[in-house]
Design a protein around this motif. Structure first.
Motif, PDB file in Angstrom:
ATOM      1  N   GLN A 288       3.340  11.410  -4.154  1.00  0.00           N
ATOM      2  CA  GLN A 288       2.757  10.495  -5.142  1.00  0.00           C
ATOM      3  C   GLN A 288       3.628   9.248  -5.201  1.00  0.00           C
ATOM      4  OE1 GLN A 288       2.436  12.359  -8.975  1.00  0.00           O
ATOM      5  NE2 GLN A 288       2.053  10.450 -10.073  1.00  0.00           N
ATOM      6  N   VAL A 289       3.021   8.074  -5.227  1.00  0.00           N
ATOM      7  CA  VAL A 289       3.723   6.800  -5.369  1.00  0.00           C
ATOM      8  C   VAL A 289       3.151   6.077  -6.583  1.00  0.00           C
ATOM      9  CG1 VAL A 289       4.289   4.569  -4.347  1.00  0.00           C
ATOM     10  CG2 VAL A 289       4.181   6.616  -2.903  1.00  0.00           C
ATOM     11  N   GLU A 290       3.998   5.786  -7.543  1.00  0.00           N
ATOM     12  CA  GLU A 290       3.595   5.056  -8.738  1.00  0.00           C
ATOM     13  C   GLU A 290       4.307   3.697  -8.753  1.00  0.00           C
ATOM     14  OE1 GLU A 290       1.413   6.013 -10.952  1.00  0.00           O
ATOM     15  OE2 GLU A 290       1.070   8.051 -10.190  1.00  0.00           O
TER      16      GLU A 290
ATOM     17  N   HIS B  80       0.842  -1.197   0.000  1.00  0.00           N
ATOM     18  CA  HIS B  80       0.000   0.000   0.000  1.00  0.00           C
ATOM     19  C   HIS B  80       0.876   1.246   0.000  1.00  0.00           C
ATOM     20  CE1 HIS B  80      -3.784  -2.114   0.443  1.00  0.00           C
ATOM     21  NE2 HIS B  80      -3.281  -2.810   1.458  1.00  0.00           N
ATOM     22  N   ALA B  81       0.469   2.241  -0.782  1.00  0.00           N
ATOM     23  CA  ALA B  81       1.252   3.469  -0.877  1.00  0.00           C
ATOM     24  C   ALA B  81       1.408   4.131   0.485  1.00  0.00           C
ATOM     25  CB  ALA B  81       0.593   4.418  -1.873  1.00  0.00           C
ATOM     26  N   GLU B  82       0.357   4.110   1.300  1.00  0.00           N
ATOM     27  CA  GLU B  82       0.433   4.756   2.618  1.00  0.00           C
ATOM     28  C   GLU B  82       1.434   4.046   3.526  1.00  0.00           C
ATOM     29  OE1 GLU B  82       0.305   7.573   5.068  1.00  0.00           O
ATOM     30  OE2 GLU B  82      -0.860   7.678   3.204  1.00  0.00           O
TER      31      GLU B  82
ATOM     32  N   ARG C 259       4.733   5.429   2.489  1.00  0.00           N
ATOM     33  CA  ARG C 259       4.882   6.792   3.000  1.00  0.00           C
ATOM     34  C   ARG C 259       5.249   6.781   4.484  1.00  0.00           C
ATOM     35  NH1 ARG C 259       0.073   7.628  -0.259  1.00  0.00           N
ATOM     36  NH2 ARG C 259       0.596   8.883  -2.101  1.00  0.00           N
TER      37      ARG C 259
END
Length: 380
Positions: free
Chosen positions: A353-355, A333-335, A338
């Motif tokens: 932003q995470v791609e 998960h991007a979070e 982060r």
């Protein structure tokens, strides 16, 4: 100047070896070029092989670097041999080398120089059709007894560890594996150690005749200091004596006997830590965030195989931190990523932003092409 075109095959490398031996003995300077490089014709033209060569030059290493501007690094026999001698002194003395990286880059070229200095003939891994783990294992088995060495980029090391079996056995059979071209992250280092591979992370560039700082410690004769803005500066006998047909740039880069790199660093009791390129620093909301710091935090997460962090224009922050991640399996998960960055590097470093991507574009010997990453994000 003698131009030698190489495709990574044994025959072409053999021709380069012969030309290099002559150059080290005072013969014509050598310009190695890659037949498969789309920019090769541009580099060839920019190097002006028909013009007289700068005195004292044995090899011209043509590079476009991160800027895309062609440059020819002028290396003398003294610089090349000082590098080879210092490397051998650090890793265990002269021995037998496996060439597994392109010989037109300085890392592969130094494998040929070290072999020449040791009076041995390197085993050449045929990379004309790409790098394969099974072919690496077969080539490693051909090395003579005695100290056995090779030089790799981290991406190659990761592929060999992923392959397992004979490839890992081959890695464990080397007395030292010099890793250059890109930073070695902590997780890959630990995987190598667990597999029995004796890896040595090297920092350097064409202008220093290859790796000149091993595991943070300068090689014998090499000096390191931090200049303005903590820019890494290098001195010593391995330095190039300038750039092909670029006297002004040569004076700017090598003035006073020091080469001014494009990298930021930190010195702790003589141990150099490279923080990343100065032009990769992201100014977000007035806070300067080195991209490499964010990348290290991401790579420490078990769900991340590769990561590239860039700054993109942002109306609120000036630049926004953006991460492009190659997951190791199912994307995390991007979070979660982060949070990992926040804990390791602080709130300003957290990607806005995470791609996710299946692979990162590369240039040169295993380096991520940041310009191509920005292009892919629509900010080229």
């Amino acid at each position: 100047m003698r131009v030698v075109w190489t495709d990574g095959g044994p025959d072409a490398v053999g021709t380069l070896r012969e030309a290099l031996a002559e150059a080290l003995d005072g013969g014509p300077a050598v310009l190695p070029l890659n037949t498969r490089d789309p920019a090769a014709s541009t580099l060839h033209e920019a190097m002006r092989p028909e013009d007289p060569v700068e005195p004292g030059t044995a090899v011209v290493v043509a590079t476009s670097g991160s800027t895309g501007e062609p440059k020819g690094v002028l290396l003398s026999p003294g610089a090349l041999l000082a590098s080879a001698d210092a490397a051998h002194s650090r890793i265990g003395g002269p021995g037998h080398w496996l060439l597994a990286t392109p010989a037109h880059y300085v890392g592969g070229l130094q494998v040929l120089v070290r072999s020449w200095r040791a009076g041995t003939v390197p085993v050449v891994l045929d990379t004309s059709a790409g790098f394969r783990a099974d072919a690496f294992a077969e080539a490693a088995a051909l090395l003579d007894e005695g100290p056995r060495y090779t030089a790799l980029v981290p991406a190659q090391l990761a592929r060999l560890l992923d392959a397992g079996g004979r490839a890992v056995e081959a890695l464990a059979g080397f007395d030292a594996i010099v890793l250059g071209g890109a930073a070695l992250d902590a997780r890959l280092r630990e995987r190598a150690r667990f597999a029995g591979a004796r890896v040595c992370s090297a920092y350097g560039m064409s202008e220093t005749a290859g790796g000149c700082v091993y595991e943070g410690v300068p090689l014998d004769g090499v000096t390191v200091r931090l200049g303005e803005g903590d820019r890494v500066e290098i001195g010593g006998p391995t330095l190039a004596h300038g750039y092909r047909s670029r006297p002004g740039l040569s004076r700017e880069a090598f003035g006073g006997g020091w080469f001014r790199t494009s990298d930021l660093g930190r010195l702790d009791d003589g141990l150099l830590e490279v923080l990343g390129r100065a032009d990769d620093v992201i100014n977000t909301g007035g806070v300067k965030v080195p991209a490499a710091t964010v990348e290290r935090a991401l790579l420490a997460h078990p769900g991340v195989a590769q990561a590239c962090v860039v700054g993109v224009p942002d109306p609120q922050w000036g630049q926004a931190v953006v991460a492009v991640v190659v997951p190791a399996g199912a994307p995390p998960h991007a979070e979660e990523l982060r949070s990992a960055v926040r804990a390791a590097a602080g709130a300003p470093a957290v990607p806005k932003q995470v791609e996710f991507a299946s692979a990162l574009p590369l240039r040169g010997p295993g380096k991520v092409d940041r310009a191509a990453v920005l292009d892919g994000l629509g900010h080229g």
